[in-house]
Design a protein around this motif. Structure first.
Motif, PDB file in Angstrom:
ATOM      1  N   THR A   7      39.806  40.082  50.604  1.00  0.00           N
ATOM      2  CA  THR A   7      39.903  38.791  49.914  1.00  0.00           C
ATOM      3  C   THR A   7      38.560  38.068  49.891  1.00  0.00           C
ATOM      4  O   THR A   7      38.455  36.975  49.344  1.00  0.00           O
ATOM      5  N   GLY A   8      37.537  38.678  50.457  1.00  0.00           N
ATOM      6  CA  GLY A   8      36.202  38.089  50.437  1.00  0.00           C
ATOM      7  C   GLY A   8      35.500  38.345  49.119  1.00  0.00           C
ATOM      8  O   GLY A   8      36.019  39.036  48.233  1.00  0.00           O
ATOM      9  N   ASN A   9      34.300  37.819  48.984  1.00  0.00           N
ATOM     10  CA  ASN A   9      33.554  37.940  47.725  1.00  0.00           C
ATOM     11  C   ASN A   9      33.258  39.391  47.365  1.00  0.00           C
ATOM     12  O   ASN A   9      33.449  39.810  46.226  1.00  0.00           O
ATOM     13  N   PHE A  10      32.767  40.163  48.324  1.00  0.00           N
ATOM     14  CA  PHE A  10      32.403  41.556  48.046  1.00  0.00           C
ATOM     15  C   PHE A  10      33.661  42.410  47.856  1.00  0.00           C
ATOM     16  O   PHE A  10      33.779  43.170  46.890  1.00  0.00           O
ATOM     17  N   GLY A  11      34.610  42.256  48.791  1.00  0.00           N
ATOM     18  CA  GLY A  11      35.818  43.079  48.740  1.00  0.00           C
ATOM     19  C   GLY A  11      36.638  42.870  47.486  1.00  0.00           C
ATOM     20  O   GLY A  11      37.123  43.838  46.877  1.00  0.00           O
ATOM     21  N   SER A  12      36.804  41.634  47.073  1.00  0.00           N
ATOM     22  CA  SER A  12      37.598  41.351  45.868  1.00  0.00           C
ATOM     23  C   SER A  12      36.934  41.935  44.628  1.00  0.00           C
ATOM     24  O   SER A  12      37.601  42.442  43.729  1.00  0.00           O
ATOM     25  N   LYS A  13      35.601  41.884  44.596  1.00  0.00           N
ATOM     26  CA  LYS A  13      34.877  42.462  43.461  1.00  0.00           C
ATOM     27  C   LYS A  13      35.010  43.989  43.465  1.00  0.00           C
ATOM     28  O   LYS A  13      35.163  44.608  42.396  1.00  0.00           O
ATOM     29  N   ALA A  14      34.953  44.592  44.639  1.00  0.00           N
ATOM     30  CA  ALA A  14      35.097  46.048  44.729  1.00  0.00           C
ATOM     31  C   ALA A  14      36.470  46.493  44.231  1.00  0.00           C
ATOM     32  O   ALA A  14      36.588  47.476  43.487  1.00  0.00           O
ATOM     33  N   ILE A  15      37.494  45.768  44.607  1.00  0.00           N
ATOM     34  CA  ILE A  15      38.844  46.113  44.158  1.00  0.00           C
ATOM     35  C   ILE A  15      38.946  46.009  42.639  1.00  0.00           C
ATOM     36  O   ILE A  15      39.526  46.878  41.976  1.00  0.00           O
ATOM     37  N   GLN A  16      38.368  44.965  42.073  1.00  0.00           N
ATOM     38  CA  GLN A  16      38.418  44.817  40.616  1.00  0.00           C
ATOM     39  C   GLN A  16      37.686  45.962  39.931  1.00  0.00           C
ATOM     40  O   GLN A  16      38.136  46.474  38.895  1.00  0.00           O
ATOM     41  N   HIS A  17      36.568  46.404  40.506  1.00  0.00           N
ATOM     42  CA  HIS A  17      35.836  47.530  39.917  1.00  0.00           C
ATOM     43  C   HIS A  17      36.636  48.827  40.033  1.00  0.00           C
ATOM     44  O   HIS A  17      36.576  49.667  39.114  1.00  0.00           O
ATOM     45  N   LEU A  18      37.374  49.009  41.112  1.00  0.00           N
ATOM     46  CA  LEU A  18      38.245  50.186  41.221  1.00  0.00           C
ATOM     47  C   LEU A  18      39.280  50.185  40.096  1.00  0.00           C
ATOM     48  O   LEU A  18      39.510  51.211  39.444  1.00  0.00           O
ATOM     49  N   LEU A  19      39.883  49.035  39.879  1.00  0.00           N
ATOM     50  CA  LEU A  19      40.878  48.919  38.810  1.00  0.00           C
ATOM     51  C   LEU A  19      40.226  49.149  37.444  1.00  0.00           C
ATOM     52  O   LEU A  19      40.787  49.833  36.580  1.00  0.00           O
ATOM     53  N   ASN A  20      39.029  48.595  37.257  1.00  0.00           N
ATOM     54  CA  ASN A  20      38.318  48.763  35.986  1.00  0.00           C
ATOM     55  C   ASN A  20      38.005  50.230  35.699  1.00  0.00           C
ATOM     56  O   ASN A  20      37.940  50.646  34.537  1.00  0.00           O
ATOM     57  N   LYS A  21      37.790  50.996  36.768  1.00  0.00           N
ATOM     58  CA  LYS A  21      37.461  52.414  36.613  1.00  0.00           C
ATOM     59  C   LYS A  21      38.709  53.275  36.417  1.00  0.00           C
ATOM     60  O   LYS A  21      38.608  54.494  36.273  1.00  0.00           O
ATOM     61  N   GLY A  22      39.872  52.643  36.434  1.00  0.00           N
ATOM     62  CA  GLY A  22      41.094  53.382  36.179  1.00  0.00           C
ATOM     63  C   GLY A  22      41.805  53.897  37.410  1.00  0.00           C
ATOM     64  O   GLY A  22      42.770  54.671  37.298  1.00  0.00           O
ATOM     65  N   VAL A  23      41.352  53.483  38.593  1.00  0.00           N
ATOM     66  CA  VAL A  23      42.069  53.869  39.812  1.00  0.00           C
ATOM     67  C   VAL A  23      43.391  53.094  39.840  1.00  0.00           C
ATOM     68  O   VAL A  23      43.411  51.881  39.661  1.00  0.00           O
ATOM     69  N   ALA A  24      44.470  53.802  40.034  1.00  0.00           N
ATOM     70  CA  ALA A  24      45.793  53.168  40.019  1.00  0.00           C
ATOM     71  C   ALA A  24      45.936  52.207  41.191  1.00  0.00           C
ATOM     72  O   ALA A  24      45.476  52.495  42.304  1.00  0.00           O
ATOM     73  N   ALA A  25      46.566  51.070  40.949  1.00  0.00           N
ATOM     74  CA  ALA A  25      46.748  50.066  42.000  1.00  0.00           C
ATOM     75  C   ALA A  25      47.457  50.659  43.222  1.00  0.00           C
ATOM     76  O   ALA A  25      47.139  50.306  44.359  1.00  0.00           O
ATOM     77  N   LYS A  26      48.387  51.578  42.993  1.00  0.00           N
ATOM     78  CA  LYS A  26      49.129  52.178  44.105  1.00  0.00           C
ATOM     79  C   LYS A  26      48.246  53.047  44.996  1.00  0.00           C
ATOM     80  O   LYS A  26      48.612  53.380  46.127  1.00  0.00           O
ATOM     81  N   ASP A  27      47.053  53.402  44.479  1.00  0.00           N
ATOM     82  CA  ASP A  27      46.116  54.225  45.248  1.00  0.00           C
ATOM     83  C   ASP A  27      45.022  53.398  45.907  1.00  0.00           C
ATOM     84  O   ASP A  27      44.042  53.940  46.434  1.00  0.00           O
ATOM     85  N   ILE A  28      45.192  52.067  45.875  1.00  0.00           N
ATOM     86  CA  ILE A  28      44.234  51.156  46.493  1.00  0.00           C
ATOM     87  C   ILE A  28      44.952  50.364  47.582  1.00  0.00           C
ATOM     88  O   ILE A  28      46.041  49.840  47.367  1.00  0.00           O
ATOM     89  N   ALA A  29      44.320  50.295  48.751  1.00  0.00           N
ATOM     90  CA  ALA A  29      44.851  49.478  49.837  1.00  0.00           C
ATOM     91  C   ALA A  29      43.812  48.422  50.197  1.00  0.00           C
ATOM     92  O   ALA A  29      42.607  48.626  50.045  1.00  0.00           O
ATOM     93  N   ALA A  30      44.304  47.283  50.670  1.00  0.00           N
ATOM     94  CA  ALA A  30      43.431  46.160  50.998  1.00  0.00           C
ATOM     95  C   ALA A  30      43.698  45.711  52.421  1.00  0.00           C
ATOM     96  O   ALA A  30      44.851  45.442  52.782  1.00  0.00           O
ATOM     97  N   LEU A  31      42.658  45.655  53.248  1.00  0.00           N
ATOM     98  CA  LEU A  31      42.803  45.155  54.609  1.00  0.00           C
ATOM     99  C   LEU A  31      42.513  43.663  54.619  1.00  0.00           C
ATOM    100  O   LEU A  31      41.444  43.222  54.170  1.00  0.00           O
ATOM    101  N   VAL A  32      43.457  42.880  55.115  1.00  0.00           N
ATOM    102  CA  VAL A  32      43.284  41.427  55.178  1.00  0.00           C
ATOM    103  C   VAL A  32      43.733  40.924  56.545  1.00  0.00           C
ATOM    104  O   VAL A  32      44.565  41.540  57.211  1.00  0.00           O
ATOM    105  N   ARG A  33      43.167  39.799  56.952  1.00  0.00           N
ATOM    106  CA  ARG A  33      43.602  39.167  58.204  1.00  0.00           C
ATOM    107  C   ARG A  33      44.723  38.175  57.954  1.00  0.00           C
ATOM    108  O   ARG A  33      45.588  37.969  58.797  1.00  0.00           O
TER     109      ARG A  33
END
Length: 300
Positions: A8-34
């Motif tokens: 949920t930080g600046n770098f992490g949120s941008k990385a997740i958006q780039h994964l989605l932009n590249k066509g990586v399925a949301a179900k194949d992405i996990a996010a670690l949050v506190r």
């Protein structure tokens, strides 16, 4: 499965958006949050949200279950620098226990002589973390990121157009400033393409820029002359103290200003350009973008 820490930080949120932009399925992405409360936008996108804390190995061990690749975003702990090192070691330990296959770690640009520089402690934390990662046996990619262009705005302050002056103790030093957005994109490209295992990349700009040039760029953008003054450190501290700036921030500004003056972030490199497949955003373009829709009267 690719997991992003600090999601949920600046770098992490941008990385997740780039994964989605590249066509990586949301179900194949996990996010670690506190904090799960901040993660609802990620859940809404179909991303797996997993709870974990850098200070808690067991929480991360559970969170990393089934993860193949991990983007380990360096800790932003503001306590003693040893905290950050321990956080990184905890995450790498948990990843090994969970059988993660590949870790991309966001380190920091490093030049010879760093041991005697203003950012020695900061660098030593990354050195120790990199060493632990290399010795873990996990495939790694170390991303030695340059200093963010966004940090320029913190260093110059919000009243540049009002005062007509940039006051920062960086002397004539330059830095190879890079856009955080593009560093996140490069990290994602590493995670989604082959040939990056057990490599260390300098992800800096192909052109270094000092504050004289930054002052000129802002002058052009706001249509008035902006001067750059580099006071002695003690004078700079006194000015900030008088202005009521918290001690924590004074220490941070002095550390980074001195490090720029020492040339510790002046390392031109084309690796970022190669990973992006285009020339990275220049400092001048960044400054123009920041100021283009802001009239002088509205800059506070």
């Amino acid at each position: 499965m690719i997991l992003i820490t600090g999601a949920t930080g600046n770098f992490g949120s941008k990385a997740i958006q780039h994964l989605l932009n590249k066509g990586v399925a949301a179900k194949d992405i996990a996010a670690l949050v506190r904090d799960g409360e901040d993660a609802q936008p990620l859940k809404d996108k179909g991303i797996q949200v997993r709870m974990g804390d850098y200070a808690d190995v067991e929480s991360m061990r559970k969170a990393f279950a089934g993860v193949d690749k991990l983007l380990l975003i360096s800790s932003s702990d503001r306590g003693p620098v040893e905290n950050r090192t321990k956080h990184h070691i905890n995450a790498i330990t948990a990843a090994k226990d969970a059988n993660v296959q590949h870790i991309a770690y966001t380190s920091f640009v490093r030049k010879p002589g760093y041991e005697a520089s203003a950012i020695a402690d900061f660098e030593n934390s990354h050195v120790a973390s990199e060493k632990f990662l290399k010795e873990s046996g996990i495939k790694y990619t170390i991303l030695q990121n340059g200093i963010y262009q966004e940090m320029i705005l913190a260093f110059i302050g919000e009243k540049v157009a009002e005062t007509g002056t940039i006051l920062f103790p960086a002397a004539g030093g330059k830095a190879s400033w890079v856009l955080r957005e593009e560093l996140a994109e490069a990290a994602v490209n590493v995670l989604t393409t082959e040939g990056h295992e057990n490599r260390t990349y300098n992800l800096t700009h192909n052109a270094s820029v000092g504050f004289e040039e930054i002052a000129n760029y802002i002058s052009e953008a706001v249509g008035q002359e902006i001067k750059y003054l580099s006071p002695k450190v003690e004078e700079f501290k006194a000015i900030l103290e008088k202005a009521g700036v918290p001690e924590l921030y004074i220490g941070m500004f002095v550390m980074w200003g001195t490090a720029v003056a020492e040339g510790m972030m002046d390392l031109e490199d084309t690796t970022l350009e190669s990973l992006l497949g285009r020339k990275p955003t220049t400092v001048q373009q960044f400054i123009e973008q920041v100021y283009k829709t802001v009239s002088v009267e509205n800059i506070h």
